[in-house]
Design a protein around this motif. Structure first.
Motif, PDB file in Angstrom:
ATOM      1  N   SER A 130     115.260-101.790  23.097  1.00 55.65           N
ATOM      2  CA  SER A 130     115.691-103.057  22.485  1.00 55.65           C
ATOM      3  C   SER A 130     116.339-103.961  23.525  1.00 55.65           C
ATOM      4  N   LYS A 131     117.139-103.349  24.404  1.00 57.09           N
ATOM      5  CA  LYS A 131     117.790-104.151  25.448  1.00 57.09           C
ATOM      6  C   LYS A 131     116.753-104.709  26.419  1.00 57.09           C
ATOM      7  N   PHE A 132     115.761-103.875  26.754  1.00 60.50           N
ATOM      8  CA  PHE A 132     114.667-104.360  27.613  1.00 60.50           C
ATOM      9  C   PHE A 132     113.985-105.586  26.982  1.00 60.50           C
ATOM     10  N   LEU A 133     113.813-105.501  25.659  1.00 61.28           N
ATOM     11  CA  LEU A 133     113.126-106.584  24.949  1.00 61.28           C
ATOM     12  C   LEU A 133     113.912-107.888  25.036  1.00 61.28           C
ATOM     13  N   LEU A 134     115.223-107.803  24.778  1.00 63.56           N
ATOM     14  CA  LEU A 134     116.041-109.026  24.803  1.00 63.56           C
ATOM     15  C   LEU A 134     116.175-109.560  26.225  1.00 63.56           C
ATOM     16  N   ASP A 135     116.440-108.666  27.179  1.00 64.62           N
ATOM     17  CA  ASP A 135     116.578-109.103  28.571  1.00 64.62           C
ATOM     18  C   ASP A 135     115.271-109.701  29.091  1.00 64.62           C
ATOM     19  N   SER A 191     111.179 -96.625  17.571  1.00 63.14           N
ATOM     20  CA  SER A 191     111.526 -97.986  17.144  1.00 63.14           C
ATOM     21  C   SER A 191     113.028 -98.228  17.120  1.00 63.14           C
ATOM     22  N   SER A 192     113.846 -97.168  17.204  1.00 65.79           N
ATOM     23  CA  SER A 192     115.304 -97.343  17.189  1.00 65.79           C
ATOM     24  C   SER A 192     115.916 -97.234  18.587  1.00 65.79           C
ATOM     25  N   SER A 193     115.079 -97.181  19.607  1.00 64.96           N
ATOM     26  CA  SER A 193     115.575 -97.018  20.975  1.00 64.96           C
ATOM     27  C   SER A 193     116.420 -98.217  21.408  1.00 64.96           C
ATOM     28  N   LYS A 194     117.702 -97.968  21.718  1.00 62.77           N
ATOM     29  CA  LYS A 194     118.597 -99.047  22.160  1.00 62.77           C
ATOM     30  C   LYS A 194     118.200 -99.558  23.533  1.00 62.77           C
ATOM     31  N   GLU A 195     117.742 -98.631  24.375  1.00 63.88           N
ATOM     32  CA  GLU A 195     117.334 -99.039  25.715  1.00 63.88           C
ATOM     33  C   GLU A 195     116.125 -99.971  25.651  1.00 63.88           C
ATOM     34  N   ASP A 224     107.654-107.192  33.201  1.00 66.05           N
ATOM     35  CA  ASP A 224     107.698-105.723  33.280  1.00 66.05           C
ATOM     36  C   ASP A 224     108.657-105.155  32.232  1.00 66.05           C
ATOM     37  N   LEU A 225     109.819-105.823  32.038  1.00 65.96           N
ATOM     38  CA  LEU A 225     110.778-105.384  31.020  1.00 65.96           C
ATOM     39  C   LEU A 225     110.154-105.434  29.625  1.00 65.96           C
ATOM     40  N   LEU A 226     109.401-106.489  29.362  1.00 67.62           N
ATOM     41  CA  LEU A 226     108.761-106.611  28.050  1.00 67.62           C
ATOM     42  C   LEU A 226     107.736-105.493  27.834  1.00 67.62           C
ATOM     43  N   ASN A 227     106.991-105.186  28.868  1.00 69.63           N
ATOM     44  CA  ASN A 227     106.006-104.098  28.753  1.00 69.63           C
ATOM     45  C   ASN A 227     106.704-102.762  28.508  1.00 69.63           C
ATOM     46  N   ARG A 228     107.816-102.530  29.195  1.00 71.31           N
ATOM     47  CA  ARG A 228     108.580-101.285  28.997  1.00 71.31           C
ATOM     48  C   ARG A 228     109.170-101.247  27.591  1.00 71.31           C
TER      49      ARG A 228
END
Length: 844
Positions: free
Chosen positions: A103-108, A97-101, A84-88
């Motif tokens: 990016s964090k979802f992607l790494l987590d 593309s510069s969204s920090k939130e 779900d985090l990856l989809n978000r």
């Protein structure tokens, strides 16, 4: 993160590759670079785990395992939540593309997918293991009921109940051993499973013997009871060892029989010049290195003296097992070393550890230790030649005495004497095999472990065979007693055959022939003297029989050497020499008998002496063939080049720069502070033993070490060549690529090697590389997802796993280098030239 099964690794590898791409995209987004739409890669990851989640839910619903029902939901939650985090993340980065939130979802999400899938696979795997363990525990408990069985009828019920359960667990264990990525663990399962299978008929046989003899002969019944109890204990030990290995979730190697018996687990063969840790030869190697540094500092001084005394202690232990003359020689060198060590220790205590006198004594100590090592090796090889001259002789003699009919003359006296001889011989074989493994002459770790473990089995089995022989001796006409004894005898024979085979593989063939030749000569010369005087026919027969057994044993060993080699010319030459020895034995024995029956007859004695000399000459020829093959003379020195006119010296403006010195090796980091860097440094130091020019394997190994050092710096947060998660992942891939190259070149050498034992040694270490390299790529991705994140515990765990893997990989590559160099010697020159690997040792 578990890598202990092939299934787990095969699933984690593609998932980690997909996740690594997401990590790289995360880094691009974080650094403000344009990130492409990641919906596709995210969907690919989701599809990869969706089927796994579906199977996991079906397993969960059908399972009755409470532990699985507790653990699996949490893993499922992690996987699904991470998806779900990856989809978000995909949606958020597509919008900004510069969204920090995002990016964090992607790494987590990436980290969670890897960890969740890993946990899910481990949970499922451990559920399967618990099923096997439950069955193992059931068999172990049931086998303990063997002592309750008193009659043949009860035995029938016991057998009927035991058979299905035992068949089921042995089959499951066979399947499991094929699944394990660690060959050491797989081999343990295989060995213990085989032991379990072999023990069952013996258990039932001993129980039957007890039931039958209980009412007939109290002494025989007690011996059968001892057999039964021994077999029950052995079966339970095998089951417990199987259970222990089944529960292991690490793919790391563990200490084998050699390391356990010497208390050594840390060092590798690579660190010790190809020698096995804990052996006398390895201790000599270490002691020489330390003593050469005398005067460096107090710690080194103390370590050097302690190492020398450890060598002396080990040599004195071995001295107690060898012939009196060899013992005296070893003890004398030990006494001299003791005195030299004391003298050096005093100079060091006086602050003169680096003085000329101290350095001279240190050099003397090194020379004496080399001499001691050689003397011990010779003594052990002589023991091998003597103690394994007739491996089954005392056993067959015991069997004959145990089954002798009632009323046979001196039956009890003969039986007692042969029991004593059998037990002594069994202990001597076990003792000698163990000494051979611990001396350092054996450089194959697996073979050394087999020598020690098989020797231990023979030592524990011998008294039980004596018990079985007592049952038969008490009632030689009883078929149950006889059948039980013969089954125990067959097991013992199998173990002795295995031990003899291991000894023949481990002993230096040339040294063995030299020792055998001397023992043969001693027997023949004694027989010549006795047949000439005619004073003691029985003693003469004894020496003649001993000489014949020695010659036959030589033939057995040389046939093994023929079988081990793929060198056609060598096989033909050695095979012919062996046939000559075989043909010379019978004439020697026949003429000896003729000389003994005709004391004082010069012609008969002369005929015997001639045949004895023929036999000795034939054995000597075998020794020469082996020596020429394994210790060939150095190639002739090429003639000097023709004289040429000297070159014109360069003009002043043409002065050439001096040749560039070889790049210095960096000082080793502290292992406790930088374990990955330390492991890489050890590999680099090992690879530097050879010139890398014209040796791409050495060059690849040094490149691996260099890349691993770069990875170590990044993982420690230091400035270096690796600056990002992307570069960490790519560095791991480059290391794995170089590992593939090392493995490919090593396999080429193994294929071309004409010595099967050396070929096997190379493949044993090479086969580890693909698994460890794959794990490195996965763990680098895990580290990339955790480093710099908000979960320090996860990052710490990732670092520990990566460290273990790096140490294993660097160690394995070092071992491949040493094994490959050794195997290259047994590659024909014309093929060797095509391999492109020149093993040229550095002079500094």
């Amino acid at each position: 993160m578990p890598f202990h099964t092939k299934t787990i690794q095969s699933i984690l590898d593609p998932v980690s590759q997909q996740v690594s791409q997401l990590v790289i995209m995360y880094e691009d987004a974080r650094e403000g670079r344009t990130v492409p739409d990641i919906s596709g890669p995210v969907a690919a990851v989701g599809a990869a785990v969706q089927n796994l989640v579906l199977i996991a839910r079906q397993t969960l619903e059908a399972s009755k395992d409470p532990q699985l029902k507790t653990d699996m939901p949490q893993s499922l939650t992690t996987v699904e939540g991470s998806s779900d985090l990856l989809n978000r993340a995909a949606k958020g980065l597509k919008e900004d593309s510069s969204s920090k939130e995002a990016s964090k979802f992607l790494l987590d999400g990436a980290r969670g997918i890897l960890q969740g899938v890993s946990d899910l696979l481990l949970t499922f795997d451990q559920g399967e293991v618990r099923k096997i363990v439950k069955n193992c525990n059931g068999v172990e408990e049931y086998v303990k009921n063997a002592e309750e069985v008193q009659t043949v009828e009860e035995l029938s019920i016991f057998t009927k109940n035991l058979a299905p359960s035992l068949t089921a667990i042995t089959k499951k264990v066979e399947e499991r051993q094929e699944e394990l990525t660690n060959t050491t663990h797989a081999n343990i399962l295989r060995a213990e499973n085989e032991q379990l299978k072999k023990a069952v008929p013996l258990l039932l046989s001993s129980m039957k013997a007890f039931a039958v003899m209980k009412k007939k002969n109290e002494s025989a019944a007690f011996a059968a009871q001892e057999n039964r109890n021994y077999i029950v204990e052995a079966m339970n030990e095998s089951i417990e060892e199987i259970v222990r290995v089944l529960r292991i979730t690490s793919s790391r190697d563990e200490a084998g029989a050699l390391a356990s018996s010497t208390g050594t687990t840390e060092q590798t063969t690579a660190q010790l010049g190809g020698l096995l840790p804990g052996t006398l030869a390895a201790k000599v190697y270490q002691a020489k290195e330390l003593v050469a540094k005398t005067g460096k500092d107090h710690e080194v001084n103390k370590a050097g003296i302690d190492a020398v005394r450890s060598v002396i202690s080990e040599a004195r232990k071995i001295a107690g097992t060898v012939s009196p003359e060899k013992r005296a020689a070893i003890e004398q060198i030990c006494d001299e070393l003791d005195a030299l060590a004391l003298e050096l220790e005093q100079l060091q205590a006086d602050g003169k550890g680096d003085s000329e006198a101290a350095c001279r004594i240190a050099a003397l100590i090194s020379e004496k230790m080399d001499l001691l090592d050689a003397e011990v090796r010779q003594a052990i090889v002589r023991n091998v030649a003597k103690d394994f001259k007739e491996p089954f002789g005392p056993l067959n003699a015991l069997s004959e005495a145990a089954l002798a009919p009632l009323g046979t003359a001196a039956r009890q006296e003969t039986y007692d004497k042969r029991v004593k001889n059998f037990e002594h011989h069994a202990n001597k074989m076990a003792e000698t095999a163990t000494a051979l493994a611990k001396s350092g002459g054996v450089t194959d770790r697996e073979l050394a472990d087999k020598l020690i473990s098989t020797a231990g089995k023979i030592k524990s089995l011998a008294p039980q065979l004596v018990n079985a022989s007592k049952i038969a001796f008490e009632d030689p006409d009883n078929e149950v007693a006889k059948e039980h004894f013969l089954k125990m005898k067959e097991l013992y024979q199998t173990q002795v055959q295995e031990l003899t085979s291991h000894v023949d593989s481990g002993v230096d063939a040339v040294e063995f022939l030299a020792a055998s030749k001397q023992l043969l000569k001693d027997d023949l010369e004694a027989a010549k003297s006795l047949t000439k005087t005619g004073t003691d026919a029985q003693a003469a027969f004894g020496h003649i029989a001993s000489a014949a057994r020695m010659a036959n044993r030589v033939c057995t060993v040389t046939k093994g050497e023929v079988e081990n080699s793929e060198d056609i010319q060598f096989k033909e030459k050695l095979g012919g020499a062996t046939e000559t020895v075989q043909a010379a034995i019978a004439p020697m024995v026949t003429s000896a008998r003729g000389s003994i029956t005709k004391p004082g007859d010069a012609a008969s004695h002369q005929a015997f002496c001639q045949n004895a000399d023929n036999l000795y000459s034939a054995v000597n020829e075998i020794h020469n063939v082996l020596d020429d093959h394994y210790n060939p003379p150095p190639p002739p020195t090429p003639p000097p080049p023709p004289e040429e006119a000297p070159e014109r010296p360069p003009l002043p403006e043409e002065q050439l720069p001096p040749p560039r010195p070889p790049s210095p090796i960096e000082e080793a980091p502290e292992e406790k502070d930088n374990p990955i860097g330390f492991a890489a440094h050890k590999l680099e130091a090992d690879a530097r033993k050879w010139k890398e020019e014209d040796n791409p394997m050495v060059a690849a190994a040094r490149k691996m070490a260099k890349l691993m050092k770069q990875m170590a710096k990044f993982c420690r947060g230091e400035e270096g060549e690796v600056h990002s998660k992307k570069e960490l992942i790519n560095t791991a891939k480059l290391i794995a690529k170089e590992s593939e190259a090392v493995a490919r070149m090593a396999r080429k050498v193994a294929d071309a090697c004409t010595d099967k034992r050396m070929k096997r040694s190379v493949l044993q270490v090479v086969d580890k590389l693909p698994t460890i390299s794959t794990q490195l790529k996965i763990l680098a991705t895990v580290k990339a997802t955790s480093q710099g994140g908000d979960d320090p515990a996860a990052d710490r765990e990732a670092s520990e796993m990566l460290t273990d893997n790096a140490q294993n990989l660097m160690k394995a590559v070092s071992e491949v280098l040493f094994a490959t160099e050794a195997a290259t010697i047994r590659v024909s020159p014309e093929v060797r030239d095509t391999l492109g690997l020149q093993w040229v040792k550095r002079s500094h």
